[in-house]
Scaffold this motif. Sequence first.
Motif, mmCIF file in Angstrom:
data_model
loop_
_atom_site.group_PDB
_atom_site.id
_atom_site.type_symbol
_atom_site.label_atom_id
_atom_site.label_comp_id
_atom_site.label_asym_id
_atom_site.label_seq_id
_atom_site.Cartn_x
_atom_site.Cartn_y
_atom_site.Cartn_z
ATOM 1 N N HIS A 1 74.045 18.156 93.740
ATOM 2 C CA HIS A 1 74.826 17.250 94.584
ATOM 3 C C HIS A 1 75.285 16.017 93.823
ATOM 4 N N HIS A 2 75.028 15.968 92.527
ATOM 5 C CA HIS A 2 75.564 14.850 91.750
ATOM 6 C C HIS A 2 77.083 14.978 91.700
ATOM 7 N N ALA A 3 77.755 13.911 92.065
ATOM 8 C CA ALA A 3 79.220 13.915 92.051
ATOM 9 C C ALA A 3 79.685 12.546 91.590
ATOM 10 N N GLY A 4 80.956 12.263 91.772
ATOM 11 C CA GLY A 4 81.474 10.974 91.331
ATOM 12 C C GLY A 4 81.302 10.807 89.831
ATOM 13 N N ASP A 5 80.696 9.687 89.422
ATOM 14 C CA ASP A 5 80.492 9.432 87.997
ATOM 15 C C ASP A 5 79.627 10.511 87.353
ATOM 16 N N ALA A 6 78.774 11.145 88.144
ATOM 17 C CA ALA A 6 77.830 12.118 87.604
ATOM 18 C C ALA A 6 78.378 13.540 87.640
ATOM 19 N N ARG A 7 79.599 13.692 88.085
ATOM 20 C CA ARG A 7 80.135 15.054 88.198
ATOM 21 C C ARG A 7 80.175 15.773 86.846
ATOM 22 N N PRO A 8 80.614 15.112 85.767
ATOM 23 C CA PRO A 8 80.634 15.849 84.490
ATOM 24 C C PRO A 8 79.264 16.408 84.110
ATOM 25 N N ALA A 9 78.224 15.630 84.297
ATOM 26 C CA ALA A 9 76.886 16.119 83.948
ATOM 27 C C ALA A 9 76.477 17.261 84.868
ATOM 28 N N ARG A 10 76.809 17.109 86.128
ATOM 29 C CA ARG A 10 76.467 18.175 87.077
ATOM 30 C C ARG A 10 77.189 19.472 86.709
ATOM 31 N N GLU A 11 78.469 19.361 86.369
ATOM 32 C CA GLU A 11 79.225 20.559 86.010
ATOM 33 C C GLU A 11 78.707 21.162 84.708
ATOM 34 N N ALA A 12 78.300 20.279 83.815
ATOM 35 C CA ALA A 12 77.706 20.792 82.572
ATOM 36 C C ALA A 12 76.407 21.526 82.882
ATOM 37 N N PHE A 13 75.633 20.999 83.801
ATOM 38 C CA PHE A 13 74.389 21.678 84.213
ATOM 39 C C PHE A 13 74.705 23.045 84.795
ATOM 40 N N GLU A 14 75.730 23.075 85.648
ATOM 41 C CA GLU A 14 76.068 24.343 86.297
ATOM 42 C C GLU A 14 76.622 25.356 85.299
ATOM 43 N N ALA A 15 77.163 24.847 84.197
ATOM 44 C CA ALA A 15 77.722 25.751 83.187
ATOM 45 C C ALA A 15 76.671 26.252 82.206
ATOM 46 N N LEU A 16 75.468 25.715 82.314
ATOM 47 C CA LEU A 16 74.411 26.135 81.389
ATOM 48 C C LEU A 16 74.011 27.580 81.657
ATOM 49 N N SER A 17 73.393 28.128 80.673
ATOM 50 C CA SER A 17 72.779 29.435 80.889
ATOM 51 C C SER A 17 71.612 29.285 81.840
ATOM 52 N N ASP A 18 71.222 30.367 82.437
ATOM 53 C CA ASP A 18 70.067 30.325 83.332
ATOM 54 C C ASP A 18 68.855 29.761 82.608
ATOM 55 N N ALA A 19 68.709 30.158 81.364
ATOM 56 C CA ALA A 19 67.536 29.714 80.595
ATOM 57 C C ALA A 19 67.562 28.206 80.394
ATOM 58 N N ASP A 20 68.722 27.671 80.055
ATOM 59 C CA ASP A 20 68.794 26.236 79.822
ATOM 60 C C ASP A 20 68.648 25.443 81.117
ATOM 61 N N ARG A 21 69.198 25.966 82.192
ATOM 62 C CA ARG A 21 68.995 25.283 83.480
ATOM 63 C C ARG A 21 67.519 25.258 83.826
ATOM 64 N N GLY A 22 66.886 26.371 83.627
ATOM 65 C CA GLY A 22 65.451 26.438 83.900
ATOM 66 C C GLY A 22 64.673 25.518 82.987
ATOM 67 N N ALA A 23 65.093 25.462 81.739
ATOM 68 C CA ALA A 23 64.397 24.587 80.793
ATOM 69 C C ALA A 23 64.498 23.138 81.233
ATOM 70 N N LEU A 24 65.684 22.739 81.683
ATOM 71 C CA LEU A 24 65.864 21.349 82.107
ATOM 72 C C LEU A 24 64.961 21.027 83.304
ATOM 73 N N ILE A 25 64.894 21.970 84.229
ATOM 74 C CA ILE A 25 64.019 21.757 85.383
ATOM 75 C C ILE A 25 62.566 21.655 84.923
ATOM 76 N N GLU A 26 62.169 22.509 84.021
ATOM 77 C CA GLU A 26 60.778 22.452 83.526
ATOM 78 C C GLU A 26 60.501 21.111 82.859
ATOM 79 N N PHE A 27 61.490 20.607 82.136
ATOM 80 C CA PHE A 27 61.311 19.287 81.522
ATOM 81 C C PHE A 27 61.068 18.220 82.594
ATOM 82 N N LEU A 28 61.895 18.247 83.613
ATOM 83 C CA LEU A 28 61.729 17.231 84.655
ATOM 84 C C LEU A 28 60.360 17.344 85.322
#
Lengths: 568, 492
Positions: free
Chosen positions: B432-459
């Motif tokens: 739900h990040h949008a506005g100023d954060a939209r580029p990062a959100r779209e980059a997140f959505e463009a990640l591979s499943d593995a990288d998205r999962g990795a980012l969540i694991e980091f958090l």
Amino acid sequence: MSRAPRLAATLAVGLLAGLAGAGPASALDVPRFVDEAAVAGIEHRYTGGWEHFVGGGVAAFDCSGDGFPELYFAGGTDPAALYLNRSRPGRPFDFAEVGDTPLDLTGVTGAYPLDVDGDGVQDLIVLRVGGNAVFRGLGGCRFELANEVWRFEPGDEWSTAASAIWEAEARWPTIAIGNYVDRRAPGAPFGTCHDNHLHRPDGEDGWGPRRLLRPGYCALSMLFSDWNRDGVPDLRVSNDRQYYRGGEEQLWRLPPGASPTLYSRAQGWRELKIWGMGIAAQDLTGDGYPEYFLTSMADNKLQTLAREEGFGAVGSELAPAYEDIAFRLGATVHRPYVDGETMPSTAWHAEFADVNNDGFPDLFVAKGNVEGMVDFARRDPNNLLIGGPDLEFVEGAPQAGVVTFARARGAVATDLDLDGLVDLVVVNREAPAEVWRNLGAGGTVPDGPRAMGNWVGLRLEQKGPNRHAIGAWVEVRAGAHVQRREITVGGGHASGRAGWIHLGVGTAERVEVRVQWPDGQWGPWVRAFANHFMLIRRLEERPVYWFPETAPVGGQGAGQVTAVPDEE
Amino acid sequence: MAAVLAASFLAAPAAAAGEPAPVPGDERAVTRHLAHGDIAAGDPDMEAVLAHGRMLFEARFTVEDGAGRPAATAAEIPTRRRTGDQPLYLRTSGPDATACAGCHNQPDTGGAGDFVANAFVAPQDIEWDFESVTPDLSMERGTTHMFGSGLLELVAREMTADLHALRAEALAEARATGAPASRDLVTKGVDFGTITATPDGYVDVGAVEGVHPDLIVKPFGQKASSISLRRFTVTAYNSHHGMQPVERFGARWTGTDDFDEDGRTAELTEGDITAAVLWQASLPPPGRTAPDHPVLREAARRGEAVFAEIGCASCHRPTLPLDSLVFTEPGSFNPAGTLRAGEAAPVSLDLAGRFEGLLERDAEGRWLVPAFTDLKRHVIADAEDAFFANELITQDFVPRDRFRTAPLWGVGSTAPYGHRGDLTTLAGSIGHHAGDARPAREAFEALSDADRGALIEFLETLTIDPAAGAGSGGPAAAPVEVTPRRQAAARP
């Protein structure tokens, strides 16, 4: 039709939204003051004989362009004096007398600053015993006499009061001049009050022939104020009963383009006879209409629109019927609070100002025996009445440290060093002027001032001739609490101020400000952060923040200056 | 009768250690109040002060303490209620809790809260009560944790000092040169836009970004609108509990000692607030907990890099540098109605010793505060996704679509997410990040499943250890096992 008719309401209705009904005031802050006149390099007295028993005003306004108010003192038989303000926030006051100025006239009783020609530089109305003067500000605290070029008739009366307003559509201000005794009339002084005068514009660059405001009843204070909020300010005149015969307080109606007429009994105006010396206006009750504090000998008056059934209105119009609430609110201050004194007081200048920034207006009253009136208190200190949420005033002068026994006359309450705390300047008859630095909650000079409540300093600006919006109403909303301030020129006792409009806002760190401009148009609510100075420009939705110079000017107490840097 | 009983409690003789003797039947939660001056004088000592602060955070206030505010509203400014009687507690406009810890309790006292603990924040001018949770009446807020809050305030104070110095520089230059002077408002690497000063002393703040025109970095509140722990704490005690601190609701500002007309005066003293603030400031900063499983551990390691690569770290800055760890109370920028520097003797708590080993330093010797924030407001919603702009009123002059960059430290221990606490997953929140954060959100959505999962694991590794350091405010606690969010959900 009144724009905001208000029929019989009770005093309690609308009182200070948000804090109405609070219990008795018990511990509201009283700021500490210290007289820094000597430190600041100000040595001035108001002197002279009988013609200078009254008057003795001071004007506070910025003529150097740095935002700090200069001080112009009436001198009576001594020359008037202009002092350049070199003070800085958090430092002791620092002033230097400006020499070689046309303002250093003798016979001056008082003065009011006003940007007559709308050029952004304050001009000055100077009241005198014999020949008033309007000075045009040239910047850099230089002035030139403008009586001729602006076609201002100086007269030769004993002038003691003034007020100014821009009438509807006018591009030049209307000035009312109040006169005291006609000292040349047979039988003077009793029953020989001089008529007053009205200077109305003739075109866009000067005044036409002055007109009489007759009858005159020895005016000592005048104030254009929109008492009924109908958009047309009327002229309130406070008169000295000592010398008039058959006189009373007056309220002149000034319909645009028509001759002034006095409000009559039939219109609701009630007879009031006092030793009227000064007028201060402030909406205390929160109903949108100003209350008027009238100084006098003995008990002072605090007038609010009458609320009794049958009095509040005549037809559909709001009637100028006032009742006195001074006793109810603890503001009669009819005798000194020291020495067990039982003789009555003599009050002169009065001014509402929030000296502790708690969001509730306080009231400064300058006092002093006329000269040698044995039936009145000889030791008659000034009052600093601290206002609170219940509207009642409590004497704070002793705690504030401002108790002196000089014979005070004019005064101004203004923030001299722009530290957010309102300071006091008092002109004394035959005694040194006092320049009180507000240290807030700070106790001593070395410790410096300490903030009290939050505050805002406002400056209004619009295009056109009435640049600083004289006649406007400012509303400052802090939470549920709305304060209103009418922007006026006049009142007090021969003393006036121009510059930052100071309002304390208590514990609020954010406020909303809106302005009803002189033509009646409301501006938007402007969001602003407290503890800042800011310019509110007409039609703009954001304030422009302003910050005072903090770097010291060097040469503390350096005496007299002749050249003033012009920052405009 | 109750008043007489209370008076007798107050008059009860003090015990030798300064504690009042207990009185049977005393139902007050707080039987002793502290004076700020005594704290400044060192008596009681700091450990006792912190224990008092914790007690005040956990105390279940009663009407005998002054809980409830029958005549006052939740507003930040002392405000009379215009409506009639209301119940002692009201879940919407409050009071809505008997104790701070009633909501701030995950994973421990001082922590966050579940959705059920959401608060409904009133506008500052509210004069009435509301019995609806609709967003046209209040701002709904999830309960945030307070761990590391002292560090956040210290960082903000230094940032504010920097910004004010830049403003002073611009003004001085403009006045000296007679020409407009601009300054980029950059502090600790965070860019707050630009100001331009003019020779006549005006400052154009039209290009200021993410901070109010007063240039005071306010580290608390989802809108970055609360200057200090103290300002927030004073407001919260009144709003949530009807416990009115003297420093804002006392006679100095209201003309009465019992503004809320509940029959109790001096409900919380300046010293009490000082203790409560210091205790919150002493809460250790959240740290990291590496997953046990090597697959998750490796994913988390990779996720931290992804976090930076896709731009999350441009706002969620992994660290902000801090010059001093000395937390001095009261703070320098508090407005009136919150005890200010100069109004009381300073009390200092050196966090360096308490946070030994919890903070790293940079090459310049500055402490690095790993809050994953820039303490700046950003536009976080747009027309395409207005999820975070759900409110219909502005809070504290901040537009509806702007929020402070949420500090992510502790996010692994404090589900649910979002300012309303209505997002159950981190991925959903990112989504739900949008506005100023939209580029990062779209980059997140463009990640591979593995990288998205990795980012969540980091958090998920960004966790709260309530016993880290020595800042728990009580007796030194034995090290406790760190409880990541997933396990926390299963705790009794």
